[in-house]
Design a protein around this motif. Structure first.
Motif, PDB file in Angstrom:
ATOM      1  N   LEU A 150       0.829  -1.204   0.000  1.00  0.00           N
ATOM      2  CA  LEU A 150       0.000   0.000   0.000  1.00  0.00           C
ATOM      3  C   LEU A 150       0.868   1.261   0.000  1.00  0.00           C
ATOM      4  O   LEU A 150       0.657   2.180  -0.817  1.00  0.00           O
ATOM      5  N   ILE A 151       1.850   1.309   0.901  1.00  0.00           N
ATOM      6  CA  ILE A 151       2.730   2.475   0.968  1.00  0.00           C
ATOM      7  C   ILE A 151       3.583   2.593  -0.287  1.00  0.00           C
ATOM      8  O   ILE A 151       3.919   3.702  -0.727  1.00  0.00           O
ATOM      9  N   GLY A 152       3.917   1.463  -0.900  1.00  0.00           N
ATOM     10  CA  GLY A 152       4.634   1.505  -2.176  1.00  0.00           C
ATOM     11  C   GLY A 152       3.833   2.236  -3.242  1.00  0.00           C
ATOM     12  O   GLY A 152       4.400   2.984  -4.051  1.00  0.00           O
ATOM     13  N   GLY A 153       2.519   2.028  -3.260  1.00  0.00           N
ATOM     14  CA  GLY A 153       1.669   2.763  -4.191  1.00  0.00           C
ATOM     15  C   GLY A 153       1.693   4.256  -3.928  1.00  0.00           C
ATOM     16  O   GLY A 153       1.733   5.067  -4.859  1.00  0.00           O
ATOM     17  N   ALA A 154       1.710   4.645  -2.648  1.00  0.00           N
ATOM     18  CA  ALA A 154       1.771   6.064  -2.297  1.00  0.00           C
ATOM     19  C   ALA A 154       3.088   6.689  -2.752  1.00  0.00           C
ATOM     20  O   ALA A 154       3.105   7.787  -3.333  1.00  0.00           O
ATOM     21  N   TYR A 155       4.208   5.977  -2.522  1.00  0.00           N
ATOM     22  CA  TYR A 155       5.509   6.515  -2.955  1.00  0.00           C
ATOM     23  C   TYR A 155       5.581   6.599  -4.486  1.00  0.00           C
ATOM     24  O   TYR A 155       6.137   7.560  -5.033  1.00  0.00           O
ATOM     25  N   ALA A 156       5.019   5.599  -5.177  1.00  0.00           N
ATOM     26  CA  ALA A 156       5.048   5.613  -6.639  1.00  0.00           C
ATOM     27  C   ALA A 156       4.296   6.825  -7.182  1.00  0.00           C
ATOM     28  O   ALA A 156       4.769   7.514  -8.095  1.00  0.00           O
ATOM     29  N   ALA A 157       3.114   7.102  -6.618  1.00  0.00           N
ATOM     30  CA  ALA A 157       2.337   8.259  -7.075  1.00  0.00           C
ATOM     31  C   ALA A 157       3.037   9.564  -6.730  1.00  0.00           C
ATOM     32  O   ALA A 157       3.025  10.515  -7.528  1.00  0.00           O
TER      33      ALA A 157
ATOM     34  N   PHE B 259      -3.124 -12.409  -6.531  1.00  0.00           N
ATOM     35  CA  PHE B 259      -2.180 -11.634  -5.720  1.00  0.00           C
ATOM     36  C   PHE B 259      -1.894 -10.285  -6.378  1.00  0.00           C
ATOM     37  O   PHE B 259      -1.838  -9.247  -5.703  1.00  0.00           O
ATOM     38  N   ALA B 260      -1.737 -10.274  -7.703  1.00  0.00           N
ATOM     39  CA  ALA B 260      -1.501  -9.020  -8.423  1.00  0.00           C
ATOM     40  C   ALA B 260      -2.711  -8.098  -8.332  1.00  0.00           C
ATOM     41  O   ALA B 260      -2.562  -6.878  -8.157  1.00  0.00           O
ATOM     42  N   LEU B 261      -3.924  -8.666  -8.436  1.00  0.00           N
ATOM     43  CA  LEU B 261      -5.139  -7.855  -8.313  1.00  0.00           C
ATOM     44  C   LEU B 261      -5.241  -7.242  -6.920  1.00  0.00           C
ATOM     45  O   LEU B 261      -5.567  -6.059  -6.774  1.00  0.00           O
ATOM     46  N   GLY B 262      -4.950  -8.040  -5.891  1.00  0.00           N
ATOM     47  CA  GLY B 262      -4.981  -7.517  -4.531  1.00  0.00           C
ATOM     48  C   GLY B 262      -3.950  -6.428  -4.327  1.00  0.00           C
ATOM     49  O   GLY B 262      -4.213  -5.416  -3.653  1.00  0.00           O
ATOM     50  N   ALA B 263      -2.757  -6.597  -4.895  1.00  0.00           N
ATOM     51  CA  ALA B 263      -1.712  -5.581  -4.776  1.00  0.00           C
ATOM     52  C   ALA B 263      -2.124  -4.293  -5.484  1.00  0.00           C
ATOM     53  O   ALA B 263      -1.858  -3.188  -4.988  1.00  0.00           O
ATOM     54  N   ALA B 264      -2.777  -4.411  -6.635  1.00  0.00           N
ATOM     55  CA  ALA B 264      -3.233  -3.219  -7.357  1.00  0.00           C
ATOM     56  C   ALA B 264      -4.274  -2.452  -6.548  1.00  0.00           C
ATOM     57  O   ALA B 264      -4.238  -1.212  -6.484  1.00  0.00           O
ATOM     58  N   CYS B 265      -5.203  -3.178  -5.918  1.00  0.00           N
ATOM     59  CA  CYS B 265      -6.207  -2.516  -5.073  1.00  0.00           C
ATOM     60  C   CYS B 265      -5.538  -1.797  -3.906  1.00  0.00           C
ATOM     61  O   CYS B 265      -5.901  -0.659  -3.570  1.00  0.00           O
ATOM     62  N   ALA B 266      -4.563  -2.460  -3.288  1.00  0.00           N
ATOM     63  CA  ALA B 266      -3.843  -1.837  -2.172  1.00  0.00           C
ATOM     64  C   ALA B 266      -3.104  -0.588  -2.635  1.00  0.00           C
ATOM     65  O   ALA B 266      -3.068   0.431  -1.927  1.00  0.00           O
ATOM     66  N   ALA B 267      -2.503  -0.639  -3.825  1.00  0.00           N
ATOM     67  CA  ALA B 267      -1.747   0.500  -4.338  1.00  0.00           C
ATOM     68  C   ALA B 267      -2.656   1.694  -4.595  1.00  0.00           C
ATOM     69  O   ALA B 267      -2.309   2.842  -4.268  1.00  0.00           O
TER      70      ALA B 267
ATOM     71  N   PHE C 179       2.523  10.049   5.463  1.00  0.00           N
ATOM     72  CA  PHE C 179       2.976   8.663   5.567  1.00  0.00           C
ATOM     73  C   PHE C 179       4.494   8.627   5.578  1.00  0.00           C
ATOM     74  O   PHE C 179       5.175   9.577   5.169  1.00  0.00           O
ATOM     75  N   ASN C 180       5.031   7.510   6.050  1.00  0.00           N
ATOM     76  CA  ASN C 180       6.465   7.245   6.039  1.00  0.00           C
ATOM     77  C   ASN C 180       6.663   5.752   5.793  1.00  0.00           C
ATOM     78  O   ASN C 180       5.671   5.024   5.648  1.00  0.00           O
ATOM     79  N   PRO C 181       7.887   5.253   5.728  1.00  0.00           N
ATOM     80  CA  PRO C 181       8.086   3.842   5.370  1.00  0.00           C
ATOM     81  C   PRO C 181       7.442   2.828   6.310  1.00  0.00           C
ATOM     82  O   PRO C 181       7.252   1.667   5.924  1.00  0.00           O
ATOM     83  N   THR C 182       7.104   3.218   7.541  1.00  0.00           N
ATOM     84  CA  THR C 182       6.514   2.258   8.484  1.00  0.00           C
ATOM     85  C   THR C 182       5.014   2.443   8.678  1.00  0.00           C
ATOM     86  O   THR C 182       4.407   1.749   9.498  1.00  0.00           O
ATOM     87  N   THR C 183       4.404   3.350   7.940  1.00  0.00           N
ATOM     88  CA  THR C 183       2.976   3.635   8.118  1.00  0.00           C
ATOM     89  C   THR C 183       2.105   2.447   7.741  1.00  0.00           C
ATOM     90  O   THR C 183       0.997   2.301   8.265  1.00  0.00           O
ATOM     91  N   GLY C 184       2.581   1.590   6.860  1.00  0.00           N
ATOM     92  CA  GLY C 184       1.768   0.477   6.391  1.00  0.00           C
ATOM     93  C   GLY C 184       1.314  -0.459   7.491  1.00  0.00           C
ATOM     94  O   GLY C 184       0.266  -1.116   7.355  1.00  0.00           O
ATOM     95  N   SER C 185       2.056  -0.543   8.593  1.00  0.00           N
ATOM     96  CA  SER C 185       1.699  -1.481   9.669  1.00  0.00           C
ATOM     97  C   SER C 185       0.331  -1.158  10.262  1.00  0.00           C
ATOM     98  O   SER C 185      -0.473  -2.064  10.525  1.00  0.00           O
TER      99      SER C 185
END
Length: 289
Positions: free
Chosen positions: A45-52, A195-203, A215-221
């Motif tokens: 999820l946080i990876g999607g935020a950093y990508a955007a 798994f890819a579909l779930g990752a896309a939704c999370a992103a 957010f920061n690198p540990t916010t996903g927890s």
């Protein structure tokens, strides 16, 4: 005046609940189809935020316009992770894939710290700080946009799962993977795409969260725990139940914030999670056998 304030707070919680439902949807699908407890869900999820964030800074794209690109990028990254890391250990019981995702969670956190530092960030957008006002109703505009986008994405996933050939294979793999393989379903391929579909939704949910909060690198927890609460309330793999549970949790968090203070928002959600887990582990919206 006080009534309007309470109503607007409850409405804000309900709108935010739509985003919580989208975040939890990927975890719910993975649990329902693959029986996978994905402890790296928050980091995806946080990876999607950093990508955007960095796509917007580099190319000047509006964050909402990056949603399809971020979803596709994260899904493409998730596919080889499932093939190379999770699929080989999936036949060793549920513990091995779960611990693999735990290791992946730690690796991603450290990669984010290395690449992006521990600084707190947010995705800038001019409308992220504007209110939406309609008579006595006043809620953050980003809450309304996030709700509309989340419900639209959840509806699209529902249509894919229930009205497509892939959805038929997905449902068959969830019910009985051995029987599904015996009639020609490529269960391993279904699991990878799931798994890819779930990752896309999370992103996508991560981009909306990054526009709404910092957010920061540990916010996903923290969002992983919230997602588990939504999944327990809605039932594993139950898309409609996940949406209803997300709305209910967002509303309950707003009630907790009004009664106890904003710092107790997550406490109310986790307390509700424990109560439902104890009384009805299958979820509130799953029929008893």
């Amino acid at each position: 005046m006080i009534f309007h304030l309470i109503f607007n707070n409850l409405l804000s919680g309900l709108l935010l609940g739509g985003v919580l439902a989208l975040i939890a949807l990927g975890l719910s699908i993975s649990l329902g189809v693959m029986r996978l407890i994905n402890l790296a869900h928050g980091e995806i999820l946080i990876g999607g935020a950093y990508a955007a964030l960095f796509l917007g800074l580099a190319a000047g794209f509006d964050p909402l316009l990056t949603l399809p690109l971020v979803a596709a990028f994260v899904a493409l990254v998730a596919l080889p992770l499932q093939w190379l890391l999770l699929a080989p250990v999936s036949r060793q019981g549920p513990e091995a894939p779960m611990m693999t995702t735990f290791a992946l969670s730690l690796i991603l956190q450290n990669l984010y710290l290395t690449w992006f530092s521990a600084d707190t960030r947010s995705i800038p957008a001019p409308y992220a700080i504007r209110p939406f006002t309609l008579g006595p109703i006043s809620v953050p505009l980003i809450y309304l946009l996030g709700f509309v986008i989340s419900v639209a994405v959840i509806a699209m996933v529902y249509v894919v799962v229930n009205c497509s050939a892939f959805g038929r294979d997905l449902r068959a793999s969830a019910l009985d993977p051995v029987a599904a393989e015996s009639v020609g379903v490529n269960v391993r391929r279904v699991h990878a795409l799931t798994f890819a579909l779930g990752a896309a939704c999370a992103a996508v949910g991560g981009v909306l969260i990054g526009m709404t909060f910092s957010f920061n690198p540990t916010t996903g927890s923290s969002f992983l725990l919230t997602s588990f609460a939504v999944v327990v309330l809605g039932g594993m793999g139950n898309i409609a139940g996940t949406l209803i549970a997300g709305l209910a949790l967002g509303l309950m968090q707003s009630v907790g914030a009004l009664l106890l203070g904003d710092g107790f928002r997550d406490l109310v959600g986790l307390a509700l999670f424990l109560v439902v887990l104890a009384l009805r582990p299958a979820g509130l919206f799953v029929q008893r056998a």
